[in-house]
Design an enzyme around this catalytic site. Sequence first.
Site, PDB file in Angstrom:
ATOM      1  N   TYR A 125      27.190  43.616  55.747  1.00 10.47           N
ATOM      2  CA  TYR A 125      27.227  43.433  54.286  1.00 10.47           C
ATOM      3  C   TYR A 125      26.943  44.751  53.556  1.00 10.47           C
ATOM      4  CZ  TYR A 125      25.707  41.978  49.622  1.00 10.47           C
ATOM      5  OH  TYR A 125      25.547  41.871  48.267  1.00 10.47           O
TER       6      TYR A 125
HETATM    7  N1  NAP Z   1      22.397  37.965  43.689  1.00  7.95           N
HETATM    8  C1  NAP Z   1      22.007  39.102  44.216  1.00  7.95           C
HETATM    9  O1  NAP Z   1      20.827  39.313  44.461  1.00  7.95           O
HETATM   10  C2  NAP Z   1      23.020  40.166  44.498  1.00  7.95           C
HETATM   11  C3  NAP Z   1      22.535  41.460  44.771  1.00  7.95           C
HETATM   12  C4  NAP Z   1      23.453  42.466  45.027  1.00  7.95           C
HETATM   13  C5  NAP Z   1      24.809  42.190  44.961  1.00  7.95           C
HETATM   14  N2  NAP Z   1      25.262  40.928  44.682  1.00  7.95           N
HETATM   15  C6  NAP Z   1      26.710  40.711  44.635  1.00  7.95           C
HETATM   16  O2  NAP Z   1      27.048  40.008  43.455  1.00  7.95           O
HETATM   17  C7  NAP Z   1      28.307  39.360  43.647  1.00  7.95           C
HETATM   18  C8  NAP Z   1      28.225  37.939  43.131  1.00  7.95           C
HETATM   19  O3  NAP Z   1      27.288  37.217  43.906  1.00  7.95           O
HETATM   20  P1  NAP Z   1      26.198  36.263  43.238  1.00  7.95           P
HETATM   21  O4  NAP Z   1      24.879  36.885  43.444  1.00  7.95           O
HETATM   22  O5  NAP Z   1      26.607  35.889  41.870  1.00  7.95           O
HETATM   23  O6  NAP Z   1      26.243  35.016  44.233  1.00  7.95           O
HETATM   24  P2  NAP Z   1      26.940  33.579  44.044  1.00  7.95           P
HETATM   25  O7  NAP Z   1      26.349  32.871  42.886  1.00  7.95           O
HETATM   26  O8  NAP Z   1      26.807  32.911  45.369  1.00  7.95           O
HETATM   27  O9  NAP Z   1      28.453  33.925  43.745  1.00  7.95           O
HETATM   28  C9  NAP Z   1      29.301  34.455  44.717  1.00  7.95           C
HETATM   29  C10 NAP Z   1      30.708  34.343  44.198  1.00  7.95           C
HETATM   30  O10 NAP Z   1      31.618  34.989  45.122  1.00  7.95           O
HETATM   31  C11 NAP Z   1      32.686  34.099  45.363  1.00  7.95           C
HETATM   32  N3  NAP Z   1      33.360  34.310  46.627  1.00  7.95           N
HETATM   33  C12 NAP Z   1      32.874  34.229  47.886  1.00  7.95           C
HETATM   34  N4  NAP Z   1      33.859  34.423  48.794  1.00  7.95           N
HETATM   35  C13 NAP Z   1      35.002  34.633  48.084  1.00  7.95           C
HETATM   36  C14 NAP Z   1      36.357  34.860  48.433  1.00  7.95           C
HETATM   37  N5  NAP Z   1      36.775  34.904  49.709  1.00  7.95           N
HETATM   38  N6  NAP Z   1      37.262  35.008  47.432  1.00  7.95           N
HETATM   39  C15 NAP Z   1      36.880  34.958  46.137  1.00  7.95           C
HETATM   40  N7  NAP Z   1      35.614  34.724  45.746  1.00  7.95           N
HETATM   41  C16 NAP Z   1      34.692  34.561  46.709  1.00  7.95           C
HETATM   42  C17 NAP Z   1      32.042  32.718  45.303  1.00  7.95           C
HETATM   43  O11 NAP Z   1      33.035  31.734  45.135  1.00  7.95           O
HETATM   44  P3  NAP Z   1      32.924  30.222  45.746  1.00  7.95           P
HETATM   45  O12 NAP Z   1      32.286  29.401  44.665  1.00  7.95           O
HETATM   46  O13 NAP Z   1      34.324  29.830  46.012  1.00  7.95           O
HETATM   47  O14 NAP Z   1      32.080  30.305  46.985  1.00  7.95           O
HETATM   48  C18 NAP Z   1      31.156  32.885  44.076  1.00  7.95           C
HETATM   49  O15 NAP Z   1      31.895  32.754  42.898  1.00  7.95           O
HETATM   50  C19 NAP Z   1      28.611  39.456  45.142  1.00  7.95           C
HETATM   51  O16 NAP Z   1      29.565  40.476  45.353  1.00  7.95           O
HETATM   52  C20 NAP Z   1      27.280  39.837  45.747  1.00  7.95           C
HETATM   53  O17 NAP Z   1      27.427  40.533  46.947  1.00  7.95           O
HETATM   54  C21 NAP Z   1      24.391  39.921  44.466  1.00  7.95           C
END
Ligand code: NAP
Length: 276
Positions: free
Chosen positions: A147
């Site tokens: 990741y």
């Molecule tokens: N939250 C944190 O602490 C954190 C920290 C650093 C970076 N991030 C990054 O922030 C971004 C958003 O994550 P989040 O924290 O908001 O988590 P989240 O609420 O779980 O959202 C993740 C999103 O990514 C989508 N996704 C997963 N696989 C996908 C695919 N194959 N094609 C298109 N969409 C896909 C999910 O869609 P589905 O509903 O279809 O699963 C969901 O909309 C990610 O890139 C994550 O790595 C998060």
Amino acid sequence: MKTWFITGASSGFGRDLAAAVIAHGDRVAVTARELGKVEDFVQDYPLQAKAYRLDLTQPETITQAMAEAHRDFGGLDVVVNNGGYGLIGALEDCSAEQILRNIETNFTGPLRVMQAALPLFREQKRGHFINLGAAAAISNYAGFSVYGGAKAGLELASEAVAAEAAPYGVKVTVVIPGPFRTEFIARSLDRAAGHSGAYDATAGKFLSFLEKVDGKQPGDPAAAARAIIAVVDSEKPPFRLVLGKYAYQKARRQLDKLRAELDAWENTGLPTDFTA
Ligand SMILES: NC(=O)c1ccc[n+]([C@@H]2O[C@H](COP(=O)([O-])OP(=O)(O)OC[C@H]3O[C@@H](n4cnc5c(N)ncnc54)[C@H](OP(=O)(O)O)[C@@H]3O)[C@@H](O)[C@H]2O)c1
């Protein structure tokens, strides 16, 4: 008024950003793997939002969603590479399929999104990519090799794209969040398929930490959305936008560490050029 295109708008950062963009008076192409998860935006704001199916592991859905959004809105100003998920576990315990799928989603897919948007951005002579990186790419943790590696790859690829496309008025910002209260830990964290037991004290410890912190992450995704909009609205947006106290402190510690290591090994590493 700007037009945004957001991947992974079904939950977390993507959903909060789409809502904030609408409240800001802009228009948004909300994309998701399941259309049903974003259709409420279209029902509630038919003049501002349209929904498209996009799965980052299915390249044809990327080109199709981008082409349809371009056609429907007549142009796009901001493309947000937000969709992504974590893979937690020691490298030795991750299956080949898990590794490839994670890289496809967090690295290759976002590159394809940029490839699909770049011809339009160049033609318009403007456009802004917002790519979600991660604090794991500032410096990584045991258990996040794939990741964190994929996110670091996206960050550095973004730097190259920024240099390539700057002459066409294209901007790139990598957003680097610490732990934010989204569905990332509860729903978007794939566990390594194997469990050798050899890494319980390292990768296993990090997984326990993440599970403990779920629901108590300090970062507020709605505040992150406001920060992203401020960056997009600014005349001179940064290449990196670090979000939250945790990530800021981590980035500063990493800078100090890099400086100290450069100093400590300068006598060994520096005199390696040809002398004439
Ligand atoms: N939250 C944190 O602490 C954190 C920290 C650093 C970076 N991030 C990054 O922030 C971004 C958003 O994550 P989040 O924290 O908001 O988590 P989240 O609420 O779980 O959202 C993740 C999103 O990514 C989508 N996704 C997963 N696989 C996908 C695919 N194959 N094609 C298109 N969409 C896909 C999910 O869609 P589905 O509903 O279809 O699963 C969901 O909309 C990610 O890139 C994550 O790595 C998060």
